[in-house]
Design a protein around this motif. Structure first.
Motif, PDB file in Angstrom:
ATOM      1  N   ARG A  54       0.863  -1.187   0.000  1.00 32.62           N
ATOM      2  CA  ARG A  54       0.000   0.000   0.000  1.00 32.62           C
ATOM      3  C   ARG A  54       0.894   1.229   0.000  1.00 32.62           C
ATOM      4  O   ARG A  54       1.673   1.439   0.932  1.00 32.62           O
ATOM      5  CB  ARG A  54      -0.881   0.001   1.249  1.00 32.62           C
ATOM      6  CG  ARG A  54      -1.816   1.191   1.303  1.00 32.62           C
ATOM      7  CD  ARG A  54      -2.649   1.179   2.556  1.00 32.62           C
ATOM      8  NE  ARG A  54      -1.840   1.340   3.744  1.00 32.62           N
ATOM      9  CZ  ARG A  54      -2.311   1.230   4.990  1.00 32.62           C
ATOM     10  NH1 ARG A  54      -3.580   0.935   5.189  1.00 32.62           N
ATOM     11  NH2 ARG A  54      -1.524   1.391   6.030  1.00 32.62           N
ATOM     12  N   CYS A  55       0.766   2.030  -1.031  1.00 36.41           N
ATOM     13  CA  CYS A  55       1.582   3.240  -1.088  1.00 36.41           C
ATOM     14  C   CYS A  55       1.097   4.204  -0.006  1.00 36.41           C
ATOM     15  O   CYS A  55      -0.105   4.470   0.096  1.00 36.41           O
ATOM     16  CB  CYS A  55       1.479   3.885  -2.467  1.00 36.41           C
ATOM     17  SG  CYS A  55       2.484   5.377  -2.593  1.00 36.41           S
ATOM     18  N   PRO A  56       2.031   4.730   0.832  1.00 40.07           N
ATOM     19  CA  PRO A  56       1.601   5.651   1.895  1.00 40.07           C
ATOM     20  C   PRO A  56       1.043   6.960   1.340  1.00 40.07           C
ATOM     21  O   PRO A  56       0.388   7.693   2.071  1.00 40.07           O
ATOM     22  CB  PRO A  56       2.887   5.886   2.699  1.00 40.07           C
ATOM     23  CG  PRO A  56       4.002   5.456   1.825  1.00 40.07           C
ATOM     24  CD  PRO A  56       3.468   4.462   0.850  1.00 40.07           C
ATOM     25  N   ASN A  59      -2.620   5.229  -1.189  1.00 42.42           N
ATOM     26  CA  ASN A  59      -3.198   3.878  -1.026  1.00 42.42           C
ATOM     27  C   ASN A  59      -3.311   3.050  -2.311  1.00 42.42           C
ATOM     28  O   ASN A  59      -4.215   2.236  -2.439  1.00 42.42           O
ATOM     29  CB  ASN A  59      -4.584   3.952  -0.379  1.00 42.42           C
ATOM     30  CG  ASN A  59      -4.495   4.394   1.062  1.00 42.42           C
ATOM     31  OD1 ASN A  59      -4.546   3.577   1.970  1.00 42.42           O
ATOM     32  ND2 ASN A  59      -4.324   5.678   1.279  1.00 42.42           N
ATOM     33  N   VAL A  60      -2.412   3.273  -3.222  1.00 40.04           N
ATOM     34  CA  VAL A  60      -2.388   2.436  -4.431  1.00 40.04           C
ATOM     35  C   VAL A  60      -1.471   1.234  -4.141  1.00 40.04           C
ATOM     36  O   VAL A  60      -0.467   1.381  -3.445  1.00 40.04           O
ATOM     37  CB  VAL A  60      -1.881   3.281  -5.632  1.00 40.04           C
ATOM     38  CG1 VAL A  60      -1.457   2.408  -6.800  1.00 40.04           C
ATOM     39  CG2 VAL A  60      -2.970   4.262  -6.060  1.00 40.04           C
ATOM     40  N   PRO A  61      -1.828   0.034  -4.633  1.00 37.19           N
ATOM     41  CA  PRO A  61      -0.930  -1.109  -4.379  1.00 37.19           C
ATOM     42  C   PRO A  61       0.439  -0.879  -5.016  1.00 37.19           C
ATOM     43  O   PRO A  61       0.522  -0.581  -6.214  1.00 37.19           O
ATOM     44  CB  PRO A  61      -1.632  -2.300  -5.062  1.00 37.19           C
ATOM     45  CG  PRO A  61      -3.020  -1.851  -5.364  1.00 37.19           C
ATOM     46  CD  PRO A  61      -3.024  -0.351  -5.403  1.00 37.19           C
ATOM     47  N   GLU A  73       9.121   1.592  -7.447  1.00 34.52           N
ATOM     48  CA  GLU A  73       8.472   2.851  -7.823  1.00 34.52           C
ATOM     49  C   GLU A  73       6.961   2.643  -7.906  1.00 34.52           C
ATOM     50  O   GLU A  73       6.478   1.729  -8.577  1.00 34.52           O
ATOM     51  CB  GLU A  73       9.014   3.282  -9.186  1.00 34.52           C
ATOM     52  CG  GLU A  73       8.420   4.563  -9.732  1.00 34.52           C
ATOM     53  CD  GLU A  73       8.823   4.748 -11.194  1.00 34.52           C
ATOM     54  OE1 GLU A  73       9.693   5.584 -11.472  1.00 34.52           O
ATOM     55  OE2 GLU A  73       8.276   4.018 -12.054  1.00 34.52           O
ATOM     56  N   CYS A  74       6.209   3.514  -7.234  1.00 36.99           N
ATOM     57  CA  CYS A  74       4.747   3.428  -7.275  1.00 36.99           C
ATOM     58  C   CYS A  74       4.236   3.822  -8.656  1.00 36.99           C
ATOM     59  O   CYS A  74       4.757   4.742  -9.291  1.00 36.99           O
ATOM     60  CB  CYS A  74       4.148   4.325  -6.190  1.00 36.99           C
ATOM     61  SG  CYS A  74       2.335   4.328  -6.201  1.00 36.99           S
ATOM     62  N   ALA A  75       3.164   3.141  -9.112  1.00 39.69           N
ATOM     63  CA  ALA A  75       2.655   3.355 -10.472  1.00 39.69           C
ATOM     64  C   ALA A  75       1.867   4.659 -10.614  1.00 39.69           C
ATOM     65  O   ALA A  75       1.595   5.094 -11.728  1.00 39.69           O
ATOM     66  CB  ALA A  75       1.768   2.172 -10.871  1.00 39.69           C
ATOM     67  N   TYR A  76       1.492   5.288  -9.493  1.00 37.53           N
ATOM     68  CA  TYR A  76       0.613   6.465  -9.578  1.00 37.53           C
ATOM     69  C   TYR A  76       1.396   7.776  -9.721  1.00 37.53           C
ATOM     70  O   TYR A  76       1.280   8.468 -10.726  1.00 37.53           O
ATOM     71  CB  TYR A  76      -0.304   6.482  -8.346  1.00 37.53           C
ATOM     72  CG  TYR A  76      -1.526   7.372  -8.438  1.00 37.53           C
ATOM     73  CD1 TYR A  76      -1.851   8.076  -9.595  1.00 37.53           C
ATOM     74  CD2 TYR A  76      -2.380   7.493  -7.343  1.00 37.53           C
ATOM     75  CE1 TYR A  76      -2.975   8.881  -9.660  1.00 37.53           C
ATOM     76  CE2 TYR A  76      -3.515   8.291  -7.394  1.00 37.53           C
ATOM     77  CZ  TYR A  76      -3.812   8.991  -8.559  1.00 37.53           C
ATOM     78  OH  TYR A  76      -4.931   9.782  -8.614  1.00 37.53           O
ATOM     79  N   HIS A  77       2.225   8.155  -8.722  1.00 42.09           N
ATOM     80  CA  HIS A  77       2.974   9.411  -8.818  1.00 42.09           C
ATOM     81  C   HIS A  77       4.481   9.197  -8.796  1.00 42.09           C
ATOM     82  O   HIS A  77       5.240  10.154  -8.699  1.00 42.09           O
ATOM     83  CB  HIS A  77       2.610  10.358  -7.667  1.00 42.09           C
ATOM     84  CG  HIS A  77       1.150  10.595  -7.499  1.00 42.09           C
ATOM     85  ND1 HIS A  77       0.362   9.773  -6.722  1.00 42.09           N
ATOM     86  CD2 HIS A  77       0.330  11.535  -8.029  1.00 42.09           C
ATOM     87  CE1 HIS A  77      -0.893  10.207  -6.759  1.00 42.09           C
ATOM     88  NE2 HIS A  77      -0.949  11.265  -7.548  1.00 42.09           N
ATOM     89  N   GLY A  78       4.879   7.933  -8.809  1.00 38.30           N
ATOM     90  CA  GLY A  78       6.304   7.634  -8.946  1.00 38.30           C
ATOM     91  C   GLY A  78       7.152   7.760  -7.689  1.00 38.30           C
ATOM     92  O   GLY A  78       8.381   7.836  -7.774  1.00 38.30           O
ATOM     93  N   TRP A  79       6.540   7.786  -6.505  1.00 40.83           N
ATOM     94  CA  TRP A  79       7.357   7.744  -5.283  1.00 40.83           C
ATOM     95  C   TRP A  79       8.180   6.457  -5.312  1.00 40.83           C
ATOM     96  O   TRP A  79       7.677   5.416  -5.769  1.00 40.83           O
ATOM     97  CB  TRP A  79       6.482   7.745  -4.025  1.00 40.83           C
ATOM     98  CG  TRP A  79       5.790   9.039  -3.722  1.00 40.83           C
ATOM     99  CD1 TRP A  79       5.462  10.023  -4.610  1.00 40.83           C
ATOM    100  CD2 TRP A  79       5.334   9.458  -2.433  1.00 40.83           C
ATOM    101  NE1 TRP A  79       4.815  11.042  -3.951  1.00 40.83           N
ATOM    102  CE2 TRP A  79       4.723  10.726  -2.616  1.00 40.83           C
ATOM    103  CE3 TRP A  79       5.366   8.916  -1.160  1.00 40.83           C
ATOM    104  CZ2 TRP A  79       4.156  11.436  -1.561  1.00 40.83           C
ATOM    105  CZ3 TRP A  79       4.799   9.624  -0.097  1.00 40.83           C
ATOM    106  CH2 TRP A  79       4.215  10.876  -0.302  1.00 40.83           C
ATOM    107  N   GLN A  80       9.378   6.529  -4.780  1.00 38.58           N
ATOM    108  CA  GLN A  80      10.247   5.340  -4.796  1.00 38.58           C
ATOM    109  C   GLN A  80      10.661   4.925  -3.389  1.00 38.58           C
ATOM    110  O   GLN A  80      11.062   5.759  -2.584  1.00 38.58           O
ATOM    111  CB  GLN A  80      11.511   5.623  -5.621  1.00 38.58           C
ATOM    112  CG  GLN A  80      11.231   5.737  -7.110  1.00 38.58           C
ATOM    113  CD  GLN A  80      12.512   5.963  -7.907  1.00 38.58           C
ATOM    114  OE1 GLN A  80      13.612   5.947  -7.351  1.00 38.58           O
ATOM    115  NE2 GLN A  80      12.376   6.174  -9.204  1.00 38.58           N
TER     116      GLN A  80
HETATM  117  S1  FES Z   1      -0.151   6.782  -4.689  1.00 44.89           S
HETATM  118 FE1  FES Z   1       1.836   6.078  -4.760  1.00 44.89          FE
HETATM  119  S2  FES Z   1       2.961   7.734  -5.403  1.00 44.89           S
HETATM  120 FE2  FES Z   1       0.975   8.519  -5.216  1.00 44.89          FE
END
Ligand code: FES
Ligand SMILES: [Fe+2]
Length: 345
Positions: A54-56, A59-61, A73-80
């Motif tokens: 769960r991305c902090p 909340n995207v997986p 790397e998260c698929a939504y905004h690219g946090w790593q």
């Molecule tokens: S939800 Fe993961 S980077 Fe925004």
């Protein structure tokens, strides 16, 4: 009526084989432990990481993302995130990326003997090391590994793997033959870490397999062991030359789903390449029968809203499994004990 299912999280569980993680490449693997979604990935430096899936940020997986260098790397905004869960990069952000609330909870990982193990408690320093497969690298031994999923609770699936009385009945004619009316003795020894049952006085199995393995007859030395947190170990010695060790390491995926990583090591009079094609289909048929019964057991437990268990003294190991797991979960130790049970095989 319903006993809460034990959840011993301060222990090591297998989440994948090393091959599976390597084959996934840039794609992380979505996994589950005790019903919690997890994501497993391998950085370019080869190090494996396990995070809560769960991305902090939103909340995207995280398992939808990809591996970039040593981070996920998260698929939504690219946090790593690195393998410790620390956020090391946020696209478009001018200031520092790291921040306490920006961490993803992480699990300790160990990769050994071809398996990826995680310690089930988030952000904790492990107090132990994972189980070692004793004969995997021993000369003269052949090792075969398989994974299967059973629709049973961890306790029921462990009990099933170590339960002798059902073998002559559910697996009639396959694994053990019908009862030969021989009384054998089972010596039970329990410590805080394990329960061992030694079966004494079991003659060589009848039928062709037994005759090939040990033409001179001879006794069978047979041990069944439960090792904390989730290992069912079965050991057979037939005659002088034949040794079989089966470690079934179980992962509690969720309350009623248990994944079994079985590692079978053997040294036999007959070469492995002859034995393997004969025994593997047999083992899979035995497993299919067990899986079907565990599934029906789970359905019945759910339908009646809880477990109801009535045991006799030949249900040797089930109560010890539950007792050890509950004590381990509570951080308590159980006293050593031993006793003997007679059973007819
Ligand atoms: S939800 Fe993961 S980077 Fe925004
Ligand atoms: Fe069985």
């Amino acid at each position: 009526m319903r006993a809460a299912l034990p959840r011993h999280t301060r222990a090591w569980y297998i989440l994948a084989t090393s091959d599976e993680l390597t084959r996934a490449g840039d794609k992380p693997l979505a996994r589950e432990l005790f019903g919690k979604p997890l994501v497993l990935f391998r950085g370019k430096d080869g190090t494996a990481g396990a995070l809560l899936d769960r991305c902090p940020h939103r909340n995207v997986p995280l398992s939808l993302g990809r591996v970039v260098k040593n981070r996920l790397e998260c698929a939504y905004h690219g946090w790593q995130f690195d393998s410790a869960g620390v956020c090391g990069f946020i696209p478009s952000l001018a200031g520092p990326s790291e921040g306490r609330g920006r961490r993803a909870p992480a699990l300790a990982v160990r990769e050994r003997q071809g398996f990826v193990w995680v310690y089930g408690a988030f952000d904790e320093e492990p107090r132990s090391e994972p189980h070692r497969f004793e004969k995997i690298d021993s000369p003269g031994y052949t090792t075969v590994s398989r994974q299967v999923e059973a629709g049973g609770t961890l306790c029921s699936t462990l009990e099933n793997a170590l339960d002798v009385p059902h073998t002559a009945f559910l697996h009639r004619g396959l694994f053990r033959t019908e009862s030969r009316g021989i009384t054998i003795s089972a010596k039970v020894r329990a410590t805080a870490q394990r329960v061992e049952v030694e079966y004494i006085g079991e003659p060589r199995p009848p039928g062709i397999v037994g005759k090939i393995l040990s033409p001179s007859g001879g006794m069978v030395t047979h041990y069944d062991r439960f090792l904390l947190p989730s290992i069912a170990q079965v050991e057979y010695k037939i005659g002088e030359e034949n040794h079989l060790l089966v470690d079934s390491v179980m992962t509690p995926v969720s309350d009623f789903v248990t994944r079994i990583y079985a590692v079978v090591s053997y040294k036999m009079r007959i070469p492995g390449f002859i034995l393997k094609p004969a025994l593997e289909p047999l083992a899979m048929r035995v497993f299919a029968q067990d899986a079907r019964i565990l599934e029906r057991q789970s359905e019945t437990i759910k339908r009646f809203g809880g477990e109801y268990f009535m045991s006799t003294e030949i249900d040797i190991i089930g109560k010890h499994i539950l007792r050890l797991l509950k004590a381990a979960e509570a951080g308590e130790s159980t006293p050593d004990e031993s006793h003997e049970v007679a059973l007819i095989v």
